[in-house]
Design an enzyme around this catalytic site. Structure first.
Site, mmCIF file in Angstrom:
data_model
loop_
_atom_site.group_PDB
_atom_site.id
_atom_site.type_symbol
_atom_site.label_atom_id
_atom_site.label_comp_id
_atom_site.label_asym_id
_atom_site.label_seq_id
_atom_site.Cartn_x
_atom_site.Cartn_y
_atom_site.Cartn_z
ATOM 1 N N GLU A 108 -25.511 35.822 28.062
ATOM 2 C CA GLU A 108 -25.218 37.021 28.162
ATOM 3 C C GLU A 108 -25.439 37.751 29.871
ATOM 4 O O GLU A 108 -24.101 38.996 29.486
ATOM 5 C CB GLU A 108 -26.189 38.179 26.717
ATOM 6 C CG GLU A 108 -25.008 39.018 26.945
ATOM 7 C CD GLU A 108 -26.950 40.203 26.479
ATOM 8 O OE1 GLU A 108 -28.332 40.033 25.738
ATOM 9 O OE2 GLU A 108 -26.261 41.305 25.310
ATOM 10 N N HIS A 109 -26.614 38.333 29.916
ATOM 11 C CA HIS A 109 -26.503 39.256 31.328
ATOM 12 C C HIS A 109 -27.014 37.855 32.326
ATOM 13 O O HIS A 109 -27.643 37.364 32.452
ATOM 14 C CB HIS A 109 -27.534 39.951 31.328
ATOM 15 C CG HIS A 109 -27.410 40.796 29.802
ATOM 16 N ND1 HIS A 109 -26.907 42.306 30.848
ATOM 17 C CD2 HIS A 109 -28.210 41.193 28.805
ATOM 18 C CE1 HIS A 109 -27.232 43.091 29.439
ATOM 19 N NE2 HIS A 109 -28.150 42.458 28.146
HETATM 20 N N1 LIG Z 1 -26.689 42.566 22.423
HETATM 21 C C1 LIG Z 1 -27.186 43.656 22.323
HETATM 22 O O1 LIG Z 1 -26.228 44.015 23.453
HETATM 23 C C2 LIG Z 1 -28.185 44.115 22.376
HETATM 24 C C3 LIG Z 1 -27.941 45.143 22.656
HETATM 25 C C4 LIG Z 1 -29.495 45.717 22.035
HETATM 26 C C5 LIG Z 1 -30.296 45.673 21.240
HETATM 27 N N2 LIG Z 1 -30.381 44.512 21.037
HETATM 28 C C6 LIG Z 1 -31.330 42.995 19.741
HETATM 29 O O2 LIG Z 1 -31.162 43.564 18.901
HETATM 30 C C7 LIG Z 1 -31.665 43.028 18.207
HETATM 31 C C8 LIG Z 1 -32.659 44.711 17.459
HETATM 32 O O3 LIG Z 1 -33.208 44.104 16.269
HETATM 33 P P1 LIG Z 1 -34.348 44.873 15.265
HETATM 34 O O4 LIG Z 1 -34.963 45.009 14.939
HETATM 35 O O5 LIG Z 1 -34.566 45.989 16.798
HETATM 36 O O6 LIG Z 1 -33.207 46.392 15.063
HETATM 37 P P2 LIG Z 1 -32.280 45.483 14.272
HETATM 38 O O7 LIG Z 1 -31.927 47.484 12.859
HETATM 39 O O8 LIG Z 1 -31.056 45.130 14.367
HETATM 40 O O9 LIG Z 1 -32.761 44.995 12.720
HETATM 41 C C9 LIG Z 1 -33.655 45.608 11.688
HETATM 42 C C10 LIG Z 1 -33.286 46.019 10.136
HETATM 43 O O10 LIG Z 1 -33.379 43.875 9.791
HETATM 44 C C11 LIG Z 1 -33.748 44.114 8.197
HETATM 45 N N3 LIG Z 1 -35.089 43.166 8.012
HETATM 46 C C12 LIG Z 1 -36.116 43.705 9.086
HETATM 47 N N4 LIG Z 1 -36.625 42.913 8.487
HETATM 48 C C13 LIG Z 1 -36.369 41.833 7.627
HETATM 49 C C14 LIG Z 1 -36.518 40.941 6.339
HETATM 50 N N5 LIG Z 1 -37.495 40.535 5.977
HETATM 51 N N6 LIG Z 1 -35.460 41.190 5.079
HETATM 52 C C15 LIG Z 1 -34.414 41.742 5.383
HETATM 53 N N7 LIG Z 1 -34.014 42.520 6.033
HETATM 54 C C16 LIG Z 1 -34.823 42.806 7.583
HETATM 55 C C17 LIG Z 1 -33.852 45.451 8.194
HETATM 56 O O11 LIG Z 1 -32.925 46.454 7.548
HETATM 57 C C18 LIG Z 1 -33.684 46.899 9.529
HETATM 58 O O12 LIG Z 1 -34.091 47.505 8.984
HETATM 59 C C19 LIG Z 1 -32.740 42.614 18.913
HETATM 60 O O13 LIG Z 1 -32.781 41.304 19.047
HETATM 61 C C20 LIG Z 1 -32.144 43.399 21.039
HETATM 62 O O14 LIG Z 1 -32.999 41.749 20.961
HETATM 63 C C21 LIG Z 1 -28.653 43.756 21.676
HETATM 64 N N1 LIG Z 2 -30.335 44.602 26.475
HETATM 65 C C1 LIG Z 2 -29.282 45.632 25.796
HETATM 66 C C2 LIG Z 2 -27.970 44.557 25.534
HETATM 67 O O1 LIG Z 2 -28.230 43.164 25.559
HETATM 68 C C3 LIG Z 2 -29.522 46.636 26.486
HETATM 69 C C4 LIG Z 2 -30.463 47.555 25.814
HETATM 70 C C5 LIG Z 2 -30.910 48.492 25.279
HETATM 71 N N2 LIG Z 2 -32.187 49.337 25.443
HETATM 72 C C6 LIG Z 2 -32.154 48.040 25.493
HETATM 73 N N3 LIG Z 2 -31.767 47.512 26.546
#
Ligand SMILES: NC(=O)c1ccc[n+]([C@@H]2O[C@H](COP(=O)([O-])OP(=O)(O)OC[C@H]3O[C@@H](n4cnc5c(N)ncnc54)[C@H](O)[C@@H]3O)[C@@H](O)[C@H]2O)c1
Ligand SMILES: N[C@H](CO)Cc1c[nH]c[nH+]1
Ligand SMILES: [Zn+2]
Length: 444
Positions: free
Chosen positions: A335-336
């Site tokens: 991704e990055h």
């Molecule tokens: N690719 C990108 O641009 C980018 C940017 C920011 C964050 N991210 C990624 O996004 C992800 C964010 O994940 P997060 O967990 O912080 O938030 P999220 O909002 O994606 O997930 C949390 C939600 O998942 C669901 N959940 C959790 N446990 C569960 C269960 N046991 N059963 C059913 N549903 C369940 C719930 O609804 C909860 O609100 C991280 O992996 C991060 O690396 C990616």
């Molecule tokens: N790493 C994420 C995108 O891959 C972006 C992000 C938001 N806050 C912190 N990091």
């Protein structure tokens, strides 16, 4: 404290299976989530808002009522009072850069070329009607993701841009997320996360509108639901757990590499982060520094980082030479990709696959994550081999436009008829021959 040590892999010692295992991400192993999201999705399809309220209680520990699913005006106002003005200024700075970057991306609305006298062909770009931006809230809050998704959509001209995000245990949306939504010009924010949020915008509920498309990063629950619902809603390109590859030839300090390894690895245990180098001694130097930087992080984040970097989805890869280092980097399609070297431009031609390529130590990963301008929503899970970062193009569609004059028709009809007869389509052939006769007649 943990006694986990950073994984160091000698690329040339790995057999094919071990190399393939390093290339795999959590996102590629969705089968358990794919099954578990099915009843959640079905429940939202059948019971709508009532299911959203129940799932908020179950998965987010948030006791919200039906009338609290949609964020109210007073909640936006309260959020603005809660957020530090300096952070609001930062969000505005980021928004300015993101808007500017995406405005420059906009294609011409209508671009036509005359390919033969009297024949105009080209593309017309129009925006899609509606989009939902998923903003995560599990292991943190992501106001930056509001800006990185909603602003490109707004610049593209999407008329209905909404935000869906999980409520916190107190039933509120993260205040900076609401402030960011307002800066981006989004007034409709809904408290529904995870698979249930994706199902809500796919089917629509009493409160949450159906959208044509859903974009934005999320946990495997979100990614699995998007996959499952891809025939109901356009799920955009995958944006799963964050990934980073750092390459360095040793021309920057080991401290800088160690610090940046902590960046995307602190997102969660499902992230994937590697440092690729050709120097074993540099690799060991970086590995030895990591505990110092983990100590400067809150224990939860440090533990995520340690887990990633000492497991099989992260660590340090030592290649025999530059060509095998770049072969690994291209196979991985991160991704990055950060080139932490003094003269980064020299390596750019070696890289074919990455969501974004950050050149040199000042084009820092954390700066790009938050404020640089290009969206931080980038293809994950190896999708950077075939797909591009989130941009205005994700919110627009291209329609082919063609206009043929009566005079030009004769030539085109002749060739179309040949192919129609060869392919056995008499209806096609008759339609052009009859029209051609009419055109000839008109010329005579
Ligand atoms: N690719 C990108 O641009 C980018 C940017 C920011 C964050 N991210 C990624 O996004 C992800 C964010 O994940 P997060 O967990 O912080 O938030 P999220 O909002 O994606 O997930 C949390 C939600 O998942 C669901 N959940 C959790 N446990 C569960 C269960 N046991 N059963 C059913 N549903 C369940 C719930 O609804 C909860 O609100 C991280 O992996 C991060 O690396 C990616
Ligand atoms: N790493 C994420 C995108 O891959 C972006 C992000 C938001 N806050 C912190 N990091
Ligand atoms: Zn990040």
């Amino acid at each position: 404290m943990s006694d986990k040590t950073v994984s160091i892999y000698n690329l040339s010692d790995l057999d094919e299976g071990q190399r393939a295992a390093l290339l795999r991400r959590t996102e590629n192993e969705l089968s358990q989530f794919s099954e578990l999201v099915v009843p959640i999705i079905e429940d939202v399809r059948v019971r709508g808002d009532a299911a959203l309220v129940e799932f908020a209680r179950k998965f987010d520990r948030a006791a919200i009522s039906l009338s609290q699913i949609a964020v109210k005006r007073e909640e936006f106002d309260a959020a603005k009072r809660l957020v530090d003005p300096a952070l609001i200024e930062t969000l505005q700075f980021a928004a300015h850069n993101i808007r500017h970057f995406h405005e420059r991306q906009l294609p011409e609305g209508l671009a036509l070329h005359e390919t033969h006298p009297g024949v105009l062909v080209g593309d017309r770009w129009t925006s899609i009607d509606s989009v939902a931006c998923y903003v995560p809230r599990g292991k943190g809050s992501f106001p930056s993701s509001v800006l990185m998704t909603a602003l490109p959509a707004k610049v593209a001209g999407v008329s209905e841009v909404i935000v869906i995000t999980p409520p916190g245990p107190d039933g509120t949306v993260d205040p900076a997320t609401l402030v960011a939504a307002e800066i981006a010009g989004v007034s409709k924010v809904f408290k529904c996360g995870g698979a249930q949020g994706i199902a809500a915008v796919a089917y629509g509920t009493e409160t949450v509108p159906h959208c044509e498309k859903v974009v934005g990063p999320g946990s495997p629950w979100v990614v699995a639901a998007k996959k499952q619902l891809s025939s109901i809603i356009d799920p955009g390109s995958p944006a799963g757990p964050s990934e980073l590859i750092i390459f360095s030839d040793g021309s920057v300090s080991a401290d800088l590499v160690a610090l940046d390894l902590c960046v995307e690895s602190e997102h969660g245990p499902d992230s994937s982060v590697f440092f690729v180098t050709t120097s074993r001694s540099f690799a060991e130097e970086v590995a030895a520094l990591l505990p110092k930087y983990w100590q400067k992080m809150p224990e939860g984040r440090a533990d995520f980082s340690r887990t990633v970097l000492s497991g099989t989805k992260g660590g340090i890869v030592v290649a025999d030479d530059l060509s095998s280092a770049f072969a690994f980097i291209n196979d991985y399609a991160a991704e990055h990709l950060a080139l932490l070297v003094e003269n980064a431009w020299q390596y750019l031609p070696q890289i074919r696959n990455a969501g974004e390529i950050l050149l040199g130590p000042y084009s820092a990963i954390a700066v790009a994550n938050f404020v640089l301008g290009p969206s931080h929503v980038l293809p994950t899970g190896g999708a950077a081999k075939t797909t591009s970062p989130l941009s205005v193009f994700d919110f627009m569609k291209r329609t082919s436009i063609a206009s043929v004059s009566k005079n030009a028709y004769v030539l085109f009809a002749h060739h179309a008829e040949s192919l129609a007869r060869y392919e056995g389509f008499a209806g096609h052939a008759n339609s052009v021959s009859a029209m051609r006769d009419e055109a000839y007649g008109a010329r005579e």
